[in-house]
Enzyme design. Structure first.
Site, PDB file in Angstrom:
ATOM      1  N   ASP A   1      -1.380   6.305   6.425  1.00  0.00           N
ATOM      2  CA  ASP A   1      -2.494   5.439   5.962  1.00  0.00           C
ATOM      3  C   ASP A   1      -2.701   4.477   7.224  1.00  0.00           C
ATOM      4  O   ASP A   1      -1.801   3.884   7.686  1.00  0.00           O
ATOM      5  CB  ASP A   1      -2.221   4.775   4.930  1.00  0.00           C
ATOM      6  CG  ASP A   1      -3.109   3.932   4.224  1.00  0.00           C
ATOM      7  OD1 ASP A   1      -4.184   3.493   4.735  1.00  0.00           O
ATOM      8  OD2 ASP A   1      -2.959   3.441   3.047  1.00  0.00           O
TER       9      ASP A   1
ATOM     10  N   TRP B   1       0.972  -1.127   0.088  1.00  0.00           N
ATOM     11  CA  TRP B   1      -0.097  -0.081   0.003  1.00  0.00           C
ATOM     12  C   TRP B   1       0.864   1.238  -0.018  1.00  0.00           C
ATOM     13  O   TRP B   1       0.689   2.180  -0.631  1.00  0.00           O
ATOM     14  CB  TRP B   1      -1.104   0.066   1.109  1.00  0.00           C
ATOM     15  CG  TRP B   1      -2.018  -0.944   1.042  1.00  0.00           C
ATOM     16  CD1 TRP B   1      -2.336  -2.102   1.627  1.00  0.00           C
ATOM     17  CD2 TRP B   1      -3.161  -1.059  -0.204  1.00  0.00           C
ATOM     18  NE1 TRP B   1      -3.343  -2.849   1.113  1.00  0.00           N
ATOM     19  CE2 TRP B   1      -3.692  -2.024  -0.284  1.00  0.00           C
ATOM     20  CE3 TRP B   1      -3.177   0.016  -1.113  1.00  0.00           C
ATOM     21  CZ2 TRP B   1      -4.823  -2.496  -0.904  1.00  0.00           C
ATOM     22  CZ3 TRP B   1      -4.242  -0.445  -2.132  1.00  0.00           C
ATOM     23  CH2 TRP B   1      -5.127  -1.473  -1.909  1.00  0.00           C
TER      24      TRP B   1
ATOM     25  N   LYS C   1     -12.398  -1.837   6.501  1.00  0.00           N
ATOM     26  CA  LYS C   1     -11.510  -2.722   7.384  1.00  0.00           C
ATOM     27  C   LYS C   1     -12.112  -2.462   8.969  1.00  0.00           C
ATOM     28  O   LYS C   1     -12.654  -3.626   9.437  1.00  0.00           O
ATOM     29  CB  LYS C   1     -10.291  -2.272   7.344  1.00  0.00           C
ATOM     30  CG  LYS C   1      -9.236  -2.818   6.248  1.00  0.00           C
ATOM     31  CD  LYS C   1      -9.858  -2.303   4.904  1.00  0.00           C
ATOM     32  CE  LYS C   1      -9.204  -2.791   3.771  1.00  0.00           C
ATOM     33  NZ  LYS C   1      -7.883  -2.015   3.029  1.00  0.00           N
TER      34      LYS C   1
HETATM   35  C1  LIG Z   1      -7.406  -1.701   1.858  1.00  0.00           C
HETATM   36  C2  LIG Z   1      -6.301  -0.594   1.915  1.00  0.00           C
HETATM   37  C3  LIG Z   1      -6.112   0.647   0.888  1.00  0.00           C
HETATM   38  C4  LIG Z   1      -7.066   0.606  -0.100  1.00  0.00           C
HETATM   39  O1  LIG Z   1      -8.284   1.126   0.374  1.00  0.00           O
HETATM   40  P1  LIG Z   1      -9.562   1.431  -0.855  1.00  0.00           P
HETATM   41  O2  LIG Z   1     -10.464   2.055   0.053  1.00  0.00           O
HETATM   42  O3  LIG Z   1      -9.972   0.220  -1.468  1.00  0.00           O
HETATM   43  O4  LIG Z   1      -9.005   2.542  -1.680  1.00  0.00           O
HETATM   44  C5  LIG Z   1      -5.118   1.281   1.120  1.00  0.00           C
HETATM   45  N1  LIG Z   1      -4.195   1.261   2.299  1.00  0.00           N
HETATM   46  C6  LIG Z   1      -4.218   0.458   3.021  1.00  0.00           C
HETATM   47  C7  LIG Z   1      -3.284   0.135   4.109  1.00  0.00           C
HETATM   48  C8  LIG Z   1      -5.443  -0.801   2.946  1.00  0.00           C
HETATM   49  O5  LIG Z   1      -5.365  -1.675   4.048  1.00  0.00           O
END
Ligand SMILES: *Cc1c(COP(=O)(O)O)cnc(C)c1O
Length: 371
Positions: A177, A108, A201
């Site tokens: 993030d 990511w 999540k």
């Molecule tokens: C799932 C995830 C993403 C992507 O998220 P989207 O909402 O599908 O764009 C980005 N970063 C991390 C750490 C994730 O777990």
């Protein structure tokens, strides 16, 4: 048996969209056709009407309390997923210097870097791991010194790698993030300039993205930034520059209420710690399961492992058997990310400890049969 009961107990280990707490789903079902005597579902309400405004404000208040978010931070409820924020972060924070530092500890972080590199004048990889099995110590990072921000991925969902401590980037705002770690354990918001997370999540359904940003960082937006990615405009309009994802926002509020009922983040963190310890102990104590991540950086939310053959190498055949037999036992979505394969058990807040116990006994049984 009511219409909401499910015949077999299914434990959903999906990395995202992930499991939601059953009491939340039951409450949403009960409120679906008639929210609080309004004669309509939340989906059908105007986002500017007093009913939805009350729902929206209650959710923000609850989230602020759960995360202890200081008053000088703004909370935004947006669309576009975490991936949308890969663009929004450089668009909103790089105007001062046009430069940013990225620390890449998994897939990511790499994606965040790739997207940001389209917008920035200069982007610097301060550190990057290969393979993604640890977090390099901040003392070894190659920071540019002129960055508008430093970006990290606090928990790497695909690789199962988590920061052990929050790095100190001094005057340069730290941006993280936190998609797969938010609300699973206490996070000191004051150490960050901005945090963002896709909801699917640990917050609620897909379609909602939460951004937490320090107020003094707003209005650094680069010219020509589309309004929907402009944090300043979104903060000014209460995340209602356009129609927000109303139903997902409402469901997030129900999840926040549920989490508060569990004793909040500190209490759920203890459960999450126990869940992760049990699973890592099962992996380490086995003859056929292996996790590649440095022990201090092992994720408590996403536990990745392989099933190995007699030579100790990962065996795609055994992994296929493992996944099929686990599914029969009601343990679903244990497959690793399509790019890396293997097994991944995501242990978000909605995964009860009994689910980890069931997985651990299945793993022992599977090893007895195939080890
Ligand atoms: C799932 C995830 C993403 C992507 O998220 P989207 O909402 O599908 O764009 C980005 N970063 C991390 C750490 C994730 O777990």
């Amino acid at each position: 048996m009511s219409q909401f009961d499910i015949a077999q107990t299914i434990y959903n280990f999906s990395a995202g969209p992930g499991a939601l707490p059953k009491p939340v789903l039951r409450r949403a079902a009960a409120e679906m056709l008639d929210w609080h005597g309004t004669g309509m579902s939340v989906m059908e309400m105007s986002h500017r009407g007093k009913d939805f405004i009350a729902i929206a404000e209650a959710a923000e208040t609850r989230l602020r309390a759960l995360m202890d978010i200081p008053g000088d931070y703004r909370v935004l409820f947006l669309q576009g997923g975490a991936t949308g924020q890969f663009v929004a972060v450089p668009a909103n924070l790089s105007s001062a210097t046009g430069v940013a530092d990225y620390v890449i500890t998994g897939q990511w972080g790499q994606k965040a870097y790739n997207e940001a590199s389209k917008y920035l004048d200069r982007i610097n990889v301060a550190a990057k791991t290969n393979p993604h099995t640890y977090v390099p110590p901040p003392g070894e990072w190659n920071l540019s010194g002129s960055a508008g921000y430093v970006h990290i991925t606090l928990n790497e969902t695909v690789n199962g790698v988590v920061f052990e401590t929050i790095p100190d980037t001094g005057e340069v705002p730290l941006v993280a993030d936190v998609s797969s770690i938010i609300l699973s354990e206490p996070i000191d918001v004051t150490k960050f300039g901005a945090l963002y997370a896709g909801a699917q999540k640990n917050i609620g359904p897909a379609g909602l993205t939460v951004v937490i940003v320090r107020e003094d960082l707003l209005a650094r937006t680069r010219p020509r930034t589309p309004a929907v990615w402009d944090w300043y405009e979104m903060a000014k309009s209460g995340s209602m520059l356009n129609t927000p994802p109303t139903y997902a926002w409402y469901l997030a509020g129900l999840v926040f209420d549920w989490l508060a009922d569990q004793g909040g983040v500190t209490e759920i963190a203890k459960v999450n710690q126990r869940k992760a310890e049990k699973l890592y102990a099962a992996i380490d104590g086995s003859g056929i399961y292996a996790n590649p991540v440095a022990v201090p950086n092992r994720s408590r939310m996403n536990v990745v492992y392989s099933v190995t053959d007699a030579s100790g190498a990962a065996s795609p055949d055994l992994e296929k058997k493992f996944l099929a037999e686990a599914k029969d036992a009601g343990l679903v979505y244990l497959n690793g990310h399509r790019s890396v394969g293997g097994i991944r058990a995501s242990l978000y807040n909605a995964m009860p400890e009994s689910g980890v116990d069931a997985l651990v006994s299945f793993m022992k049984e599977f090893e007895n049969r195939h080890g």
